[in-house]
Design a protein around this motif. Structure first.
Motif, PDB file in Angstrom:
ATOM      1  N   CYS A 280     -27.372 -24.093 -15.430  1.00  0.00           N
ATOM      2  CA  CYS A 280     -26.626 -23.263 -14.482  1.00  0.00           C
ATOM      3  C   CYS A 280     -25.291 -22.807 -15.059  1.00  0.00           C
ATOM      4  O   CYS A 280     -25.259 -22.028 -15.994  1.00  0.00           O
ATOM      5  CB  CYS A 280     -26.449 -24.014 -13.175  1.00  0.00           C
ATOM      6  SG  CYS A 280     -27.986 -24.365 -12.317  1.00  0.00           S
ATOM      7  N   THR A 281     -24.202 -23.372 -14.562  1.00  0.00           N
ATOM      8  CA  THR A 281     -22.892 -22.784 -14.863  1.00  0.00           C
ATOM      9  C   THR A 281     -22.140 -23.451 -16.001  1.00  0.00           C
ATOM     10  O   THR A 281     -21.063 -23.004 -16.358  1.00  0.00           O
ATOM     11  CB  THR A 281     -22.000 -22.830 -13.610  1.00  0.00           C
ATOM     12  OG1 THR A 281     -21.804 -24.204 -13.234  1.00  0.00           O
ATOM     13  CG2 THR A 281     -22.656 -22.095 -12.466  1.00  0.00           C
ATOM     14  N   GLY A 282     -22.648 -24.517 -16.540  1.00  0.00           N
ATOM     15  CA  GLY A 282     -21.950 -25.133 -17.653  1.00  0.00           C
ATOM     16  C   GLY A 282     -21.577 -26.568 -17.397  1.00  0.00           C
ATOM     17  O   GLY A 282     -21.765 -27.100 -16.304  1.00  0.00           O
ATOM     18  N   TYR A 283     -20.995 -27.219 -18.421  1.00  0.00           N
ATOM     19  CA  TYR A 283     -20.760 -28.654 -18.390  1.00  0.00           C
ATOM     20  C   TYR A 283     -19.355 -29.053 -17.943  1.00  0.00           C
ATOM     21  O   TYR A 283     -19.122 -30.217 -17.652  1.00  0.00           O
ATOM     22  CB  TYR A 283     -21.005 -29.237 -19.784  1.00  0.00           C
ATOM     23  CG  TYR A 283     -22.452 -29.280 -20.174  1.00  0.00           C
ATOM     24  CD1 TYR A 283     -23.251 -30.355 -19.796  1.00  0.00           C
ATOM     25  CD2 TYR A 283     -23.034 -28.252 -20.906  1.00  0.00           C
ATOM     26  CE1 TYR A 283     -24.587 -30.416 -20.138  1.00  0.00           C
ATOM     27  CE2 TYR A 283     -24.370 -28.299 -21.259  1.00  0.00           C
ATOM     28  CZ  TYR A 283     -25.144 -29.381 -20.876  1.00  0.00           C
ATOM     29  OH  TYR A 283     -26.463 -29.427 -21.208  1.00  0.00           O
ATOM     30  N   ARG A 284     -18.402 -28.135 -17.904  1.00  0.00           N
ATOM     31  CA  ARG A 284     -17.020 -28.524 -17.635  1.00  0.00           C
ATOM     32  C   ARG A 284     -16.873 -29.347 -16.361  1.00  0.00           C
ATOM     33  O   ARG A 284     -16.287 -30.452 -16.396  1.00  0.00           O
ATOM     34  CB  ARG A 284     -16.108 -27.292 -17.586  1.00  0.00           C
ATOM     35  CG  ARG A 284     -14.643 -27.642 -17.339  1.00  0.00           C
ATOM     36  CD  ARG A 284     -13.803 -26.387 -17.120  1.00  0.00           C
ATOM     37  NE  ARG A 284     -14.324 -25.564 -16.043  1.00  0.00           N
ATOM     38  CZ  ARG A 284     -14.135 -25.823 -14.749  1.00  0.00           C
ATOM     39  NH1 ARG A 284     -13.460 -26.891 -14.380  1.00  0.00           N
ATOM     40  NH2 ARG A 284     -14.633 -25.023 -13.834  1.00  0.00           N
ATOM     41  N   PRO A 285     -17.366 -28.885 -15.201  1.00  0.00           N
ATOM     42  CA  PRO A 285     -17.171 -29.692 -13.991  1.00  0.00           C
ATOM     43  C   PRO A 285     -17.924 -31.024 -14.026  1.00  0.00           C
ATOM     44  O   PRO A 285     -17.489 -31.991 -13.392  1.00  0.00           O
ATOM     45  CB  PRO A 285     -17.701 -28.787 -12.870  1.00  0.00           C
ATOM     46  CG  PRO A 285     -18.615 -27.833 -13.545  1.00  0.00           C
ATOM     47  CD  PRO A 285     -18.044 -27.609 -14.905  1.00  0.00           C
ATOM     48  N   ILE A 286     -19.023 -31.079 -14.780  1.00  0.00           N
ATOM     49  CA  ILE A 286     -19.779 -32.329 -14.870  1.00  0.00           C
ATOM     50  C   ILE A 286     -19.012 -33.345 -15.718  1.00  0.00           C
ATOM     51  O   ILE A 286     -18.935 -34.529 -15.378  1.00  0.00           O
ATOM     52  CB  ILE A 286     -21.177 -32.062 -15.454  1.00  0.00           C
ATOM     53  CG1 ILE A 286     -21.945 -31.092 -14.559  1.00  0.00           C
ATOM     54  CG2 ILE A 286     -21.956 -33.360 -15.592  1.00  0.00           C
ATOM     55  CD1 ILE A 286     -23.267 -30.638 -15.126  1.00  0.00           C
ATOM     56  N   ILE A 287     -18.428 -32.875 -16.807  1.00  0.00           N
ATOM     57  CA  ILE A 287     -17.618 -33.766 -17.641  1.00  0.00           C
ATOM     58  C   ILE A 287     -16.390 -34.235 -16.867  1.00  0.00           C
ATOM     59  O   ILE A 287     -16.013 -35.412 -16.927  1.00  0.00           O
ATOM     60  CB  ILE A 287     -17.209 -33.051 -18.941  1.00  0.00           C
ATOM     61  CG1 ILE A 287     -18.454 -32.749 -19.785  1.00  0.00           C
ATOM     62  CG2 ILE A 287     -16.216 -33.900 -19.730  1.00  0.00           C
ATOM     63  CD1 ILE A 287     -18.186 -31.896 -20.992  1.00  0.00           C
ATOM     64  N   GLU A 288     -15.775 -33.335 -16.106  1.00  0.00           N
ATOM     65  CA  GLU A 288     -14.630 -33.725 -15.293  1.00  0.00           C
ATOM     66  C   GLU A 288     -15.033 -34.786 -14.275  1.00  0.00           C
ATOM     67  O   GLU A 288     -14.269 -35.724 -13.988  1.00  0.00           O
ATOM     68  CB  GLU A 288     -14.051 -32.500 -14.584  1.00  0.00           C
ATOM     69  CG  GLU A 288     -13.349 -31.535 -15.529  1.00  0.00           C
ATOM     70  CD  GLU A 288     -12.857 -30.281 -14.829  1.00  0.00           C
ATOM     71  OE1 GLU A 288     -13.234 -30.082 -13.643  1.00  0.00           O
ATOM     72  OE2 GLU A 288     -12.110 -29.493 -15.431  1.00  0.00           O
ATOM     73  N   ALA A 289     -16.232 -34.649 -13.727  1.00  0.00           N
ATOM     74  CA  ALA A 289     -16.726 -35.653 -12.781  1.00  0.00           C
ATOM     75  C   ALA A 289     -16.888 -37.003 -13.470  1.00  0.00           C
ATOM     76  O   ALA A 289     -16.521 -38.048 -12.912  1.00  0.00           O
ATOM     77  CB  ALA A 289     -18.054 -35.197 -12.180  1.00  0.00           C
TER      78      ALA A 289
ATOM     79  N   GLN B 251     -23.739 -27.705  -8.941  1.00  0.00           N
ATOM     80  CA  GLN B 251     -24.333 -26.424  -9.311  1.00  0.00           C
ATOM     81  C   GLN B 251     -25.551 -26.131  -8.425  1.00  0.00           C
ATOM     82  O   GLN B 251     -25.465 -26.304  -7.215  1.00  0.00           O
ATOM     83  CB  GLN B 251     -24.645 -26.428 -10.801  1.00  0.00           C
ATOM     84  CG  GLN B 251     -23.378 -26.703 -11.616  1.00  0.00           C
ATOM     85  CD  GLN B 251     -23.644 -26.864 -13.085  1.00  0.00           C
ATOM     86  OE1 GLN B 251     -24.043 -25.916 -13.731  1.00  0.00           O
ATOM     87  NE2 GLN B 251     -23.415 -28.052 -13.602  1.00  0.00           N
ATOM     88  N   CYS B 252     -26.703 -25.749  -8.970  1.00  0.00           N
ATOM     89  CA  CYS B 252     -27.836 -25.437  -8.086  1.00  0.00           C
ATOM     90  C   CYS B 252     -28.432 -26.699  -7.492  1.00  0.00           C
ATOM     91  O   CYS B 252     -29.110 -26.663  -6.471  1.00  0.00           O
ATOM     92  CB  CYS B 252     -28.919 -24.652  -8.821  1.00  0.00           C
ATOM     93  SG  CYS B 252     -30.043 -25.673  -9.806  1.00  0.00           S
ATOM     94  N   GLY B 253     -28.208 -27.846  -8.120  1.00  0.00           N
ATOM     95  CA  GLY B 253     -28.637 -29.116  -7.575  1.00  0.00           C
ATOM     96  C   GLY B 253     -29.906 -29.682  -8.153  1.00  0.00           C
ATOM     97  O   GLY B 253     -30.170 -30.872  -7.982  1.00  0.00           O
ATOM     98  N   PHE B 254     -30.711 -28.880  -8.824  1.00  0.00           N
ATOM     99  CA  PHE B 254     -31.996 -29.384  -9.320  1.00  0.00           C
ATOM    100  C   PHE B 254     -31.802 -30.469 -10.368  1.00  0.00           C
ATOM    101  O   PHE B 254     -32.488 -31.487 -10.347  1.00  0.00           O
ATOM    102  CB  PHE B 254     -32.827 -28.230  -9.898  1.00  0.00           C
ATOM    103  CG  PHE B 254     -34.231 -28.631 -10.250  1.00  0.00           C
ATOM    104  CD1 PHE B 254     -35.232 -28.639  -9.299  1.00  0.00           C
ATOM    105  CD2 PHE B 254     -34.550 -29.023 -11.533  1.00  0.00           C
ATOM    106  CE1 PHE B 254     -36.526 -29.015  -9.616  1.00  0.00           C
ATOM    107  CE2 PHE B 254     -35.843 -29.411 -11.869  1.00  0.00           C
ATOM    108  CZ  PHE B 254     -36.828 -29.407 -10.897  1.00  0.00           C
TER     109      PHE B 254
END
Length: 556
Positions: free
Chosen positions: A176-185, A123-126
């Protein structure tokens, strides 16, 4: 002196402001700016780092087995004193990658980092470094579990579960954009690691033994002396790390006004939010006696010695308490996923939560309902006209051994007024005694907060109900309330109404109507007075429904 490893490099410090946090040291002293500052209050998780406690005798081992068994854990570096990391290895996100040439294109990323790249989770990276550390911690602990016991239930799992991943990042609040891609990671980390095993890729071993001669020599060269020296000093500011209860008693006799620091998950805010520089800090992290638990007989002044207490040391962290509570108070343990975040539960302590005397603390209402008692120790002050906590920087252990007075009182007598307790200068909490649940006793706990995880209570209700052997009548009731008054308290009128009433929902409805006689809650940013009153009344009725169901199941 404190010593620790930071990203594989040994650090040894004596001259440093005792109020220095891990984050401040990382960014301003060590120039490790990959760790970010977000809220500065332990809420957002942007500052999350990973730590591993190093065994002091690791240098005597020819292999890494001792150190490898030490679990990784995460913490909020913004509110954690650097001194709490004495004897640890601290790791930031930049250390996880195997990148000896410091070249981004040649780096071998940690599976947590690689998964976030592949799943577009940065996402934004912070916030990403904090997410990396939380995911890496759960990944490494899972991996170590497989290596230690391939036959265990946990090890037989195909990988990290969805619930494990979500729980690991519950203290990292993405903006930022939400948790879905982080959980997938998080779910993809295992596959990445397995592929590297197949490819026989050489990866960095984060569990490598780091307690080298430098750390061992500190232990061996420490002079045998009766004086207690400060671990950190800067000007008039001093920080002591007593190694035993006796040393703690001696220090408090000379420094009765010192700030007693355990996990510091609330006290840390005094540094980051209120900009307080504590003059004298006594840190409890090295006192193992305060971190132990046991079973003991109840109050010997009573006739019933068969009643046993669970005795929890005041220095036990939430995480260390959890398996004990799962065994003896499973309903209590179930609430832990609603208390704070993994980072806070790794550092916060039982004694700190109780002594803090917050009206919205999670533990006191439950302990009140369980009729817990609190063991206090009052250390006599050293009478030298220096009772303001600014004594000499070293303490003679012989000349300052002072008698201490112990008392164990009902927890309901401990809280006096808002943030006021029975503690006084030179006092500390030793342990909490909780009577074990007996047959025909039922415990119900309900917490209301705006977020399900990582949030403080708007209100909390805990009820312990004793029923008759035939399952028809309420013999006794204890109802603990949090967030409803200036202090955690027992709802005396509600309790009295329930006694000798039939086990019916109507009995609890009647008790709920008595609640205004016990409390008159305030309106604040978390909830209005009317909301709190209505919700707790409904929760009490819910307890009644649960009790009726439990009794029916037991009698079936």
């Amino acid at each position: 002196m404190i010593n620790f490893y930071l990203n594989g490099k040994y650090h040894e410090l004596t001259q440093l402001n005792p109020n220095t946090t891990v984050l401040e040291y990382l960014r301003l002293h060590a120039r490790q700016t990959d760790t970010k500052e977000g809220c500065g209050s332990g809420d957002c998780g942007a500052c999350t780092i990973m730590a591993q406690r190093l065994p002091v005798n690791a240098t005597n081992n020819s292999n890494n087995s001792t150190n490898s068994n030490a679990p990784f854990y995460t913490l909020n570096s913004c509110i954690t004193l650097l001194s709490l990391m004495d004897g640890h290895h601290l790791m930031t996100a930049s250390y996880l990658a195997d990148n000896p040439e410091n070249h981004p294109e040649r780096a071998l990323l940690h599976p947590a980092q690689q998964a976030l790249v592949e799943c577009h989770g940065s996402q934004c990276g912070f916030c990403t470094p904090g997410f990396v550390m939380s995911l890496a911690s759960v990944y490494e602990n899972k991996r170590m579990g497989k290596g230690q016991d391939a036959t265990s239930a946990e090890s037989s799992d195909s990988g990290l579960s969805y619930d494990e991943v979500v729980a690991s990042i519950s203290g990292n609040l993405c903006r930022c954009t939400g948790y879905r891609p982080i959980i997938e990671a998080g779910l993809a980390m295992e596959k990445i690691g397995q592929q590297r095993d197949v490819d026989e890729t050489v990866v960095k071993d984060l569990t490598i033994s780091l307690a080298t001669d430098a750390m061992a020599s500190k232990e061996e060269s420490a002079p045998e002396t009766e004086t207690i020296e400060p671990a950190l000093t800067e000007g008039s500011r001093q920080l002591y790390i007593p190694q035993s209860i006796d040393e703690l008693n001696q220090l408090l006799a000379v420094h009765p006004q010192a700030t007693i620091w355990a996990g510091g998950t609330d006290l840390g805010l005094s540094v980051t939010q209120n900009l307080i520089d504590h003059e004298v800090i006594i840190q409890l992290s090295a006192i193992d006696e305060l971190k132990s638990w046991s079973l003991s007989n109840g109050d010997e002044s009573t006739d019933d010695l068969a009643m046993q207490d669970l005795v929890l040391g005041a220095g036990m962290s939430y995480q260390k308490m959890l398996p004990v509570l799962e065994q003896y108070f499973p309903e209590f343990a179930q609430l832990f996923e609603r208390i704070a975040s993994p980072q806070i539960r790794n550092m916060g302590t039982l004694g700190g939560n109780v002594a803090n005397a917050s009206p919205i603390g999670d533990l006191p209402p439950i302990l009140l309902a369980l009729e817990a008692r609190i063991h206090l120790r009052h250390c006599n002050t050293h009478v030298d006209g220096n009772a303001n906590g600014h004594a000499n920087s070293s303490i003679d252990g012989n000349s300052n051994k002072q008698p201490c007075t112990d008392e164990t009182i009902p927890l309901s007598d401990f809280f006096l007024d808002y943030k006021k307790t029975k503690l006084r200068a030179g006092s500390y909490v030793v342990a909490i005694h909780i009577p074990l649940m007996q047959e025909h006793q039922h415990l119900f706990i309900h917490k209301i907060s705006k977020r399900y995880e990582d949030d403080i209570s708007a209100c909390l209700l805990a009820a312990k109900i004793d029923v008759s052997a035939d399952g028809t009548t309420i013999n006794q009731a204890k109802i603990g309330l949090g967030g409803m008054a200036a202090i955690p308290l027992l709802a005396a009128h509600c309790q009295q109404v329930l006694i000798e009433q039939p086990i019916e929902v109507a009995s609890f409805s009647m008790a709920a109507r008595a609640l205004p006689n016990d409390v008159s809650p305030l309106t604040d940013v978390r909830a209005s007075r009317e909301y709190r009153m209505n919700v707790v009344q409904r929760l009490l009725i819910k307890c009644g429904k649960q009790l009726v169901e439990n009794v029916q199941i037991e009698s079936a």
